[in-house]
Design an enzyme around this catalytic site. Structure first.
Site, short mmCIF file in Angstrom:
data_model
loop_
_atom_site.label_atom_id
_atom_site.label_comp_id
_atom_site.label_asym_id
_atom_site.label_seq_id
_atom_site.Cartn_x
_atom_site.Cartn_y
_atom_site.Cartn_z
N GLU A 147 0.87 -1.17 0.00
CA GLU A 147 0.00 0.00 0.00
C GLU A 147 0.91 1.23 0.00
O GLU A 147 1.81 1.32 0.84
CB GLU A 147 -0.89 0.00 1.25
N ARG A 164 5.38 -12.88 9.74
CA ARG A 164 6.02 -11.59 9.47
C ARG A 164 7.43 -11.61 10.04
O ARG A 164 7.74 -12.36 10.94
CB ARG A 164 5.37 -10.39 10.15
N LYS A 181 4.26 0.87 9.09
CA LYS A 181 4.41 2.15 8.39
C LYS A 181 3.76 3.29 9.17
O LYS A 181 4.27 4.40 9.18
CB LYS A 181 3.80 2.04 6.99
#
Ligand code: ATP
Ligand code: MG
Length: 554
Positions: A32, A259, A269
């Site tokens: 994104e 992850r 982020k």
């Protein structure tokens, strides 16, 4: 089964052996564009791009650009630059926004098939009906509104007739599903914001779950790999695919891997953005940031980062990797690549009393003992040289092998010197050391004295010929080992307030020829990279990593 393969490769191999056509393998990396990529993304990038290489398959870079409030062209550009810097090429550059028309038309079909409805409740009313993992949710009073009414409202939402938040489009699945994500999830909402690509065309935007799987299908992605937190979304991913999939075409398969979590750092982020916005760092590419651009500016190489994520492995369960592994990978890589140089960070002047006043010598030093092709350079030696302030003690403890009164050390690649006297200023601070040298002890001269062993060897820089340098040394950005546990508001409590120290020292004159982004080993100190803030007059170096692991001592 090949044990050397990770579990994702094993899944792909099984699919191939049960008849999946290898020419239809297709991967994607779907960031994104709401921030810069970080070390966690490196793992997903390496996983997907290496799979594409290994299976000779295609890979798309897909921007998941469905939240115009948080997204920006700056991030799109930075993401492309970072992936390219890692050495990867994507086949197609795609944008979820390219599919907005298709996604919208499919959503209209959903309403027509009575599989979606417009809910006109507030978001908190909807949330209050969601239930809990152990209690079912409640149906919305709008769940059974006529299809025509939903179609009409959706079309008005699209035209911008309705304020954000007034109505949403929800999939009609089940309010009693044990998977909370299946309880009539919102698939469209009204957003009044300028989109970097579609500009002001859209007033309704698709939600992540609706967009992601359908975009995978549109691109004919065969294996859609994401992180474990998306595992509960898989039911929804499949439910949405069932609505559109043509059995003749590839049906994407979502699979989840753990992850990458790194100690003493954050990989979100949103939280990284808050560090930038609150000026805890100078920007996304601050050398203390765990972003790809920060790591690059810090001196990490693509090879070191790839080696690191490969060593961390592809796992099915969450784990936390120590920062020392990342640093180890940098050291290993830089050791082979970097030329050595001498730089004195906090200088102390040495005067060699018996060295001829106007004499200077050019001494050859090996550039990189790890690389036979690296050659040698000439280093100026003179009557006055700088050594590191920390390499002299007037009153040393036992087994101190650096310089102290009456003690001998070798100046690397040059002579053996002996400290005679420390000169002090009126406050008692040592400002200069008077020494003598052994003229026969010159390194490489072949004399018996040149072979003479002394316990300490120091790096040094001539006062007569050198390059002034600024050195930026970094400490951990977070004091706390798991800053990810802190909320955005509390993040400052986890921060190390003292994570940067600036030194003004001297390097060999050779350093004046250095280029921006060139890396060196400063002998006895560590690996350093020339920073982009440098100018022809100002040579600024970032410390990448020290020569030895010092996390244990901190
Ligand atoms: P963030 O919380 O940092 O915004 P994200 O998952 O929302 O992360 P995306 O831009 O959506 O960020 O991520 C793109 C891809 O990278 C996704 O497939 C995601 O699963 C993967 N990814 C993100 N963070 C990590 C991580 N720490 N380790 C491995 N993969 C990650
Ligand atoms: Mg995401």
């Amino acid at each position: 089964m090949d044990k050397g393969k990770n579990f994702i490769e094993q899944i792909i191999d099984e699919d191939l052996s049960s008849g999946f056509d290898s020419s239809k393998l297709q991967f994607r990396f779907p960031p994104e564009p709401n921030g810069f990529l970080h070390i966690g993304h490196v793992k997903a990038i390496v996983l997907n791009f290496e799979l594409a290489k290994k299976y000779k398959a295609k890979i798309n870079l897909r921007f998941d650009d469905t939240n115009p409030e948080n997204e920006d062209q700056v991030y799109i550009d930075a993401i492309k630059e970072d992936i390219s810097w890692l050495g990867y090429k994507w086949d197609k550059e795609c944008y979820a926004s390219d599919y907005f028309d298709t996604l919208h038309d499919w959503a209209v079909d959903l309403i027509k098939k009575n599989k979606a409805y417009i809910d006109s409740q507030t978001s908190s009313e909807i949330a209050s009906q969601k239930g809990t993992p152990t209690e079912p949710g409640k149906e919305s009073p709008f769940r059974n509104r006529p299809i025509e009414e939903s179609l009409d409202l959706f079309s008005k939402m699209k035209k911008g007739d309705h304020e954000p938040g007034k109505h949403v489009l929800r999939a009609k699945i089940s309010m009693t599903s044990s998977n909370m994500l299946m309880r009539d999830p919102v698939i469209y909402r009204v957003v009044d914001s300028h989109h970097p690509r579609t500009k002001d065309k859209w007033k309704v935007y698709p939600m992540y779950d609706w967009t992601h799987g359908e975009s995978d299908y549109i691109e004919q992605v065969s294996h859609s790999l994401c992180t474990l937190e998306f595992k509960p979304h898989r039911d929804l991913y499949d439910w949405f695919l069932d609505l559109v999939v043509d059995p003749e075409k590839t049906r994407p398969k979502q699979r989840e891997f753990a992850r990458l979590n790194l100690s003493h750092t954050i990989t979100s982020k949103r939280k990284l953005l808050s560090l930038v916005e609150k000026s805890f760092v100078s920007g996304w590419d601050d050398p203390r940031m765990p972003t790809i651009s920060g790591l690059r500016r810090r001196g990490y190489t693509p090879e070191a980062l790839k080696k690191f994520v490969t060593a961390a492995g592809v796992a099915k369960r969450e784990n936390i990797i120590e920062m020392s592994l990342l640093e180890f990978c940098a050291r290993e890589d830089l050791n082979k690549k970097c030329n050595r140089l001498m730089v004195v960070q906090a200088p102390l002047k040495i005067t060699i009393l018996n060295y001829p006043e106007d004499q200077v010598e050019e001494l050859p030093l090996v550039n990189n003992p790890e690389n036979d092709d690296s050659g040698q350079r000439m280093v100026t030696f003179s009557k006055q040289v700088y050594i590191e302030r920390t390499d002299f003690l007037e009153d040393p403890p036992k087994k101190y092998f650096r310089l102290s009164p009456g003690n001998e050390v070798r100046l690397k690649g040059a002579y053996i010197i002996k400290a005679e006297k420390a000169i002090k200023d009126s406050n008692g601070n040592i400002i200069e050391i008077m020494c003598t040298y052994d003229p026969k002890s010159k390194s490489g001269s072949g004399s018996a004295e040149s072979q003479r062993k002394v316990k300490g060897t120091l790096h040094w820089v001539s006062c007569a010929s050198n390059t002034p340098v600024e050195i930026r040394e970094y400490d951990r950005l977070f004091e706390h080992p798991s800053p990810g546990d802190f909320s955005v508001e509390d993040l400052s409590k986890a921060i190390n307030k003292d994570s940067i120290t600036v030194f003004h020292g001297f390097g060999e004159k050779e350093l004046s020829k250095s280029k921006v982004s060139e890396s060196f080993q400063f002998q006895r100190k560590g690996y350093y990279i020339k920073d982009i803030d440098s100018t022809p007059e100002k040579h600024i170096f970032n410390k990448t990593v020290s020569l030895r692991d010092n996390w244990k001592n901190k």
